[in-house]
Design an enzyme around this catalytic site. Structure first.
Site, mmCIF file in Angstrom:
data_model
loop_
_atom_site.group_PDB
_atom_site.id
_atom_site.type_symbol
_atom_site.label_atom_id
_atom_site.label_comp_id
_atom_site.label_asym_id
_atom_site.label_seq_id
_atom_site.Cartn_x
_atom_site.Cartn_y
_atom_site.Cartn_z
ATOM 1 N N GLN A 167 3.206 23.296 -25.410
ATOM 2 C CA GLN A 167 4.120 24.419 -24.372
ATOM 3 C C GLN A 167 5.726 24.550 -24.143
ATOM 4 O O GLN A 167 4.973 23.427 -22.839
ATOM 5 C CB GLN A 167 2.919 25.210 -24.178
ATOM 6 C CG GLN A 167 3.724 26.395 -23.335
ATOM 7 C CD GLN A 167 2.164 26.492 -21.980
ATOM 8 O OE1 GLN A 167 2.010 25.999 -21.458
ATOM 9 N NE2 GLN A 167 2.526 28.187 -21.067
ATOM 10 N N SER A 212 7.508 24.880 -18.784
ATOM 11 C CA SER A 212 8.285 24.211 -17.380
ATOM 12 C C SER A 212 9.788 23.441 -17.189
ATOM 13 O O SER A 212 10.010 22.888 -18.646
ATOM 14 C CB SER A 212 6.848 23.192 -16.848
ATOM 15 O OG SER A 212 5.723 23.880 -16.739
ATOM 16 N N SER A 261 2.805 19.132 -22.159
ATOM 17 C CA SER A 261 1.221 19.120 -22.825
ATOM 18 C C SER A 261 0.872 18.192 -24.043
ATOM 19 O O SER A 261 1.147 19.338 -24.765
ATOM 20 C CB SER A 261 0.008 19.753 -21.917
ATOM 21 O OG SER A 261 -0.087 19.288 -20.624
ATOM 22 N N GLU A 285 -3.292 32.282 -21.315
ATOM 23 C CA GLU A 285 -3.447 31.038 -20.498
ATOM 24 C C GLU A 285 -4.378 31.056 -19.009
ATOM 25 O O GLU A 285 -5.027 29.845 -18.903
ATOM 26 C CB GLU A 285 -1.985 30.170 -20.307
ATOM 27 C CG GLU A 285 -1.611 29.171 -19.411
ATOM 28 C CD GLU A 285 -0.403 28.726 -19.215
ATOM 29 O OE1 GLU A 285 0.117 29.405 -19.380
ATOM 30 O OE2 GLU A 285 -0.451 27.337 -18.984
ATOM 31 N N ASN A 299 -2.539 28.056 -8.527
ATOM 32 C CA ASN A 299 -3.151 28.729 -7.688
ATOM 33 C C ASN A 299 -2.629 29.151 -6.872
ATOM 34 O O ASN A 299 -3.157 30.753 -6.163
ATOM 35 C CB ASN A 299 -4.622 27.851 -7.389
ATOM 36 C CG ASN A 299 -5.560 27.257 -8.168
ATOM 37 O OD1 ASN A 299 -4.900 27.400 -9.597
ATOM 38 N ND2 ASN A 299 -7.097 26.944 -8.270
ATOM 39 N N GLU A 300 -1.542 28.692 -6.510
ATOM 40 C CA GLU A 300 -1.166 29.746 -5.195
ATOM 41 C C GLU A 300 -0.751 30.582 -5.515
ATOM 42 O O GLU A 300 0.227 32.111 -5.543
ATOM 43 C CB GLU A 300 -0.140 29.225 -4.084
ATOM 44 C CG GLU A 300 -0.433 27.859 -3.389
ATOM 45 C CD GLU A 300 -1.544 26.825 -3.815
ATOM 46 O OE1 GLU A 300 -0.845 26.370 -5.363
ATOM 47 O OE2 GLU A 300 -1.778 26.239 -3.387
HETATM 48 C C1 LIG Z 1 -1.815 18.345 -16.455
HETATM 49 C C2 LIG Z 1 -0.600 19.318 -16.080
HETATM 50 C C3 LIG Z 1 -0.107 20.089 -18.018
HETATM 51 C C4 LIG Z 1 0.644 21.256 -17.283
HETATM 52 N N1 LIG Z 1 0.764 21.715 -18.997
HETATM 53 C C5 LIG Z 1 2.062 22.189 -19.033
HETATM 54 C C6 LIG Z 1 1.761 22.694 -20.236
HETATM 55 O O1 LIG Z 1 2.192 21.711 -21.284
HETATM 56 N N2 LIG Z 1 4.153 22.729 -20.843
HETATM 57 C C7 LIG Z 1 4.174 23.423 -19.607
HETATM 58 O O2 LIG Z 1 5.535 24.085 -19.277
HETATM 59 N N3 LIG Z 1 4.328 23.249 -17.999
HETATM 60 C C8 LIG Z 1 2.562 22.463 -18.465
HETATM 61 N N4 LIG Z 1 2.809 22.185 -16.610
HETATM 62 C C9 LIG Z 1 3.522 22.221 -15.685
HETATM 63 C C10 LIG Z 1 2.565 23.822 -14.727
HETATM 64 O O3 LIG Z 1 3.079 24.523 -15.511
HETATM 65 C C11 LIG Z 1 3.552 23.245 -13.514
HETATM 66 O O4 LIG Z 1 3.567 22.042 -12.636
HETATM 67 C C12 LIG Z 1 3.549 23.725 -12.419
HETATM 68 O O5 LIG Z 1 4.096 25.908 -13.320
HETATM 69 C C13 LIG Z 1 3.995 24.148 -10.767
HETATM 70 O O6 LIG Z 1 5.368 23.700 -11.666
HETATM 71 P P1 LIG Z 1 6.015 22.467 -9.972
HETATM 72 O O7 LIG Z 1 4.790 21.187 -11.062
HETATM 73 O O8 LIG Z 1 7.461 22.500 -10.714
HETATM 74 O O9 LIG Z 1 5.124 23.082 -8.960
HETATM 75 P P2 LIG Z 1 6.251 23.990 -7.623
HETATM 76 O O10 LIG Z 1 6.924 24.573 -8.512
HETATM 77 O O11 LIG Z 1 8.136 22.656 -7.598
HETATM 78 O O12 LIG Z 1 5.317 23.822 -6.852
HETATM 79 C C14 LIG Z 1 4.998 22.723 -6.023
HETATM 80 C C15 LIG Z 1 4.684 23.392 -4.858
HETATM 81 O O13 LIG Z 1 4.844 24.666 -4.442
HETATM 82 C C16 LIG Z 1 3.608 25.590 -4.192
HETATM 83 N N5 LIG Z 1 4.395 26.736 -4.440
HETATM 84 C C17 LIG Z 1 5.502 27.174 -5.844
HETATM 85 N N6 LIG Z 1 5.810 29.171 -5.256
HETATM 86 C C18 LIG Z 1 5.256 29.336 -4.360
HETATM 87 C C19 LIG Z 1 5.287 29.762 -3.949
HETATM 88 N N7 LIG Z 1 5.859 30.918 -3.435
HETATM 89 N N8 LIG Z 1 4.525 30.227 -2.241
HETATM 90 C C20 LIG Z 1 3.365 29.376 -1.976
HETATM 91 N N9 LIG Z 1 3.476 27.979 -2.992
HETATM 92 C C21 LIG Z 1 4.687 27.823 -3.869
HETATM 93 C C22 LIG Z 1 3.358 24.912 -5.585
HETATM 94 O O14 LIG Z 1 1.850 25.944 -5.894
HETATM 95 C C23 LIG Z 1 2.485 23.680 -5.109
HETATM 96 O O15 LIG Z 1 1.724 24.023 -4.721
HETATM 97 C C24 LIG Z 1 1.225 21.362 -16.803
HETATM 98 C C25 LIG Z 1 1.036 20.845 -15.201
HETATM 99 C C26 LIG Z 1 0.447 20.091 -15.211
HETATM 100 C C27 LIG Z 1 -0.205 19.310 -13.829
#
Ligand SMILES: Cc1cc2nc3c(=O)[nH]c(=O)nc-3n(C[C@H](O)[C@H](O)[C@H](O)COP(=O)(O)OP(=O)(O)OC[C@H]3O[C@@H](n4cnc5c(N)ncnc54)[C@H](O)[C@@H]3O)c2cc1C
Lengths: 340, 386
Positions: free
Chosen positions: B125, B128, B160, B244, B366-367
């Site tokens: 997928q 991101s 992933s 998902e 989860n947020e």
């Molecule tokens: C093991 C793993 C596998 C993954 N696999 C895939 C995959 O296969 N394909 C893919 O596309 N992506 C994948 N991801 C990415 C995942 O979808 C993103 O990490 C996730 O959507 C969060 O984005 P970010 O990491 O950029 O965090 P950010 O969006 O930068 O967030 C950072 C922190 O801020 C908080 N935050 C952000 N906005 C808000 C808000 N409005 N209110 C409150 N809190 C907020 C978040 O909850 C988080 O705690 C994977 C991630 C992991 C860890």
């Protein structure tokens, strides 16, 4: 078995909910807490007509039961509307006497249960010898029959009186130590077994009731934070508030199937039903208590006042957590659910 | 208590159980986040497919058994109870497949699903991006129209299993003039070995290349590999997101099996006087049971669809609680990352723990899920999130 409510069961819940919604239960609860039972007993008459007290009573004794799934629906509504009185204990006594009848001793069931169903007799119980039981009887002062199984010797007594009425953390719950005469009304192994099953039913009914309490607390709190404004916006627009309530919603959402599962297990009479009941009681109590804490916090100071209706549910969430199976006692039993 | 199944459903359970007993590898496969383990897991997908167990709820024409949601739950219970391997094809089977069944063309289903079911094509997928995580709609990778298809450029990340997978599906900005960020996106599928595509594996916490960055430089995608209408990709993506977060990505059976193992671990290892630990075991058991019954309720038409966000919050936190508790029960052995000759059987808890740690982050943090629950289910006012 279909693991969902059917239309009739849903409609039963809606009808009961409408009836209670139109009954000004808060006024009845407040009166009950003052020792004025009139409005509450009027409410009880309506519950009897709606068939609520017959749900744990077999047809042979004037009831419609045992119907645990319908009881889930009913007790959830009773909790949602903070109905006062020994509703849980009435179900427990029904099961106790019905089980004794099954064991070949129908006399008590014949004498009491038809009147319990139609609201003609009010009953309560203290089953300190059974799992989750307490020495106190709820609302002994409004009951015609107070059944006591102290444990130790397998005796069942009808109380001849009771000690002073003690306040509970829920002002509408009134507790007293029953006084028993010398002569038991039943004795032997059958009493112990019946008391255990009755206690399981009480825990199950309390779980459904406290789930309803939690649902009411969440609903009222959501309503409040949508309209209460600070900093120019509804406080419900703040993420800390939203997230706390979202967690409450998750807790209640997943406690529901456990209560339903406990009902199904009781209906089937499976030996594992006690663990299912314990799981339901633990989860529903936790979820409702979290709802109560969130409700109190998010209402601010008004939530901390007795005059605001929220207090009617706050106390119940805490009290029902301790009644008929403490969290620790329930948890200890749930380990049997997934033993290999 | 067991759910009363019809005799046909009981037969189905028995058939699955017997097949699994005969086919689940006796020694656990290597981690699927390694090259060797990936290959072993792909071979397991082939075995599953040969027995027609790789996608039991799909129509038979695509290699499934046309089974109901309830039967799928039953199969999953048996699958995890048997200690069967994690599914390397889950992003395809759990996410892309339902999306294709809902939004894809007949041709796409017939071409893509059988190869997915057999493990021949493993999907990743690619949503991101470095600057687009929770705010997915702010993504910047583009799809530019060309003869017979689209040219993809930009960068995806955290994909992933992309290090070893064959193909990926992702979202691209195709209609730059659109007003809102959710508009003008296109949902496209592309080969990870295609010209113009470069994959850089990224080590997760334990260093294993569990995800990857994907660099796209005018990679060509034919029209037939666009899912749904070009420019309408957000709607299609939301269908994928529902899968998902919901029950189908993380079935209750998985947690029931883990809870059983946890209780066994407690009985074998624990000091019965340690009521704090016992209560944590009990809580995990209660929650696993709640999730199982929730699944049955969904199958019976109860809270269905409800809310994938509720489900996601529930399973991600449950998974962590199960594994944290297990590591604590293991005492001093709880810090070992894998089996060691002189230690008691570690039961895979450590690897499961590393995996569970990510649960509250992926599939929408989860947020974000709490926001969704609060706004859509509880009706609280929208915050600043778009
Ligand atoms: C093991 C793993 C596998 C993954 N696999 C895939 C995959 O296969 N394909 C893919 O596309 N992506 C994948 N991801 C990415 C995942 O979808 C993103 O990490 C996730 O959507 C969060 O984005 P970010 O990491 O950029 O965090 P950010 O969006 O930068 O967030 C950072 C922190 O801020 C908080 N935050 C952000 N906005 C808000 C808000 N409005 N209110 C409150 N809190 C907020 C978040 O909850 C988080 O705690 C994977 C991630 C992991 C860890």
């Amino acid at each position: 078995m279909r693991f969902a409510l059917d239309d009739e069961q849903r409609e039963f819940g809606r009808t009961l909910g409408r009836m209670l919604g139109a009954s000004d239960t808060p006024a009845a609860v407040r009166a009950w807490a003052r020792g004025d039972h009139g409005p509450g007993l009027a409410l009880w008459e309506r519950l009897a007509r709606a068939g609520v007290f017959g749900l744990a009573v077999p047809e042979a004794f004037g009831g419609a039961g045992p119907l645990p799934v319908e009881a889930t629906v009913a007790f959830t509504e009773l909790g949602r509307h903070a109905v006062p009185g020994p509703v849980v204990e009435t179900a427990a006594v029904s099961v106790l006497l019905a089980r004794l009848a099954e064991a070949g001793r129908p006399v008590l069931a014949e004498a009491w249960l038809p009147r319990v169903c139609d609201g003609g007799a009010r009953v309560t119980a203290a089953l300190p010898g059974a799992p989750g039981g307490s020495p106190y009887a709820l609302d002994a002062d409004v009951c015609d029959g107070v059944f006591v199984a102290p444990g130790g010797p397998d005796d069942l007594f009808l109380a001849t009186g009771h000690g002073p009425v003690q306040p509970s953390l829920d002002p509408a719950r009134r507790l007293a130590l029953p006084r028993c005469g010398a002569e038991p009304v039943a004795a032997g192994r059958a009493v112990r077994e019946a008391a255990r099953l009755a206690a399981d039913w009480a825990a199950f009914a309390a779980a459904a009731q406290v789930l309803g309490v939690g649902l009411a607390l969440l609903e009222r709190t959501v309503g409040y934070v949508r309209q209460r404004k600070q900093f120019g916006v509804p406080v419900g627009a703040f993420q800390a508030v939203k997230h706390r309530l979202a967690d409450v919603r998750v807790g209640l959402e997943f406690a529901g199937p456990l209560v339903h599962g406990a009902a199904v297990a009781l209906a089937a009479g499976t030996p594992g039903a006690g663990a299912e009941v314990a799981a339901a009681k633990a989860a529903a109590s936790d979820a409702a208590y979290a709802a109560a804490r969130a409700a109190l916090q998010l209402h601010g100071a008004i939530g901390y006042t007795a005059e605001y209706d929220l207090s009617l549910w706050l106390g119940k969430a805490r009290a029902l957590r301790s009644a008929w199976g403490t969290p620790a006692a329930c948890r200890a039993r749930t380990l049997d659910l997934f033993s290999l | 208590m067991d759910l009363d199944l019809t005799p046909a459903q009981e037969d189905f359970r028995a058939e699955a159980r017997a097949w699994l007993a005969g086919h689940v590898p006796r020694t656990p496969l290597a981690s699927l986040e390694t090259e060797e383990g990936f290959a072993e897991h792909r071979a397991w997908e082939r075995t599953l497919h040969a027995g027609r167990w790789s996608a039991v709820s799909w129509p038979a024409v695509y290699g499934g058994r046309g089974r109901s949601f309830l039967e799928w739950l039953v199969f999953e219970e048996e699958y995890w109870a048997a200690g069967a391997p994690a599914r390397v094809s889950q992003n395809g089977i759990g996410l892309l497949a339902p999306t294709l069944l809902e939004h894809g063309t007949q041709e796409q289903r017939a071409r893509i699903l059988p190869a997915m079911a057999s493990g021949e094509t493993v999907w990743a997928q690619a949503w991101s991006e470095p600057e687009a995580g929770s705010d997915l709609a702010s993504l910047r990778s583009v799809a530019v129209r060309t003869a017979g298809g689209w040219l993809l450029s930009g960068q995806k990340t955290w994909s992933s299993r992309a290090a070893f997978a064959d193909r990926a599906f992702g979202l691209f900005r195709s209609h730059a003039s659109a007003g809102r960020p959710h508009e003008g996106l296109t949902y496209a599928m592309f080969g990870l070995d295609a010209e113009g595509v470069r994959v850089r594996p990224v080590g997760r916490l334990d260093g294993r290349p569990a995800f990857a960055e994907i660099f796209l430089d005018e990679a060509f995608v034919p029209d037939r590999d666009v899912v749904g209408t070009p420019g309408d990709g957000w709607r299609v993506a939301m269908s994928t997101a529902g899968s998902e977060r919901g029950l189908t990505l993380r079935s209750p059976g998985r947690y029931v099996a883990a809870a059983r193992r946890l209780v066994a671990l407690w009985r074998a290892a624990a000091d019965p006087g340690d009521t704090a630990l016992r209560d944590r075991v009990a809580d995990a058991v209660v929650r696993a049971r709640a999730y199982q019954l929730y699944g049955y309720a969904c199958a019976a038409g109860g809270p269905r669809g409800a809310e994938p966000s509720l489900t996601k919050l529930f399973w991600s936190e449950l998974d962590l609680a199960l594994h944290e508790t297990a590591l604590d029960l293991l005492g001093p052995y709880g810090e070992l990352a894998g089996p060691a000759g002189d230690a008691p059987a570690h039961g895979g808890w450590a690897e499961g723990f590393v995996f569970a740690l990510a649960g509250p982050v992926y599939a929408g943090t989860n947020e974000i899920q709490r926001d969704i629950v609060a706004e859509r289910l509880l009706g609280l006012p929208k915050g600043r999130r778009a």
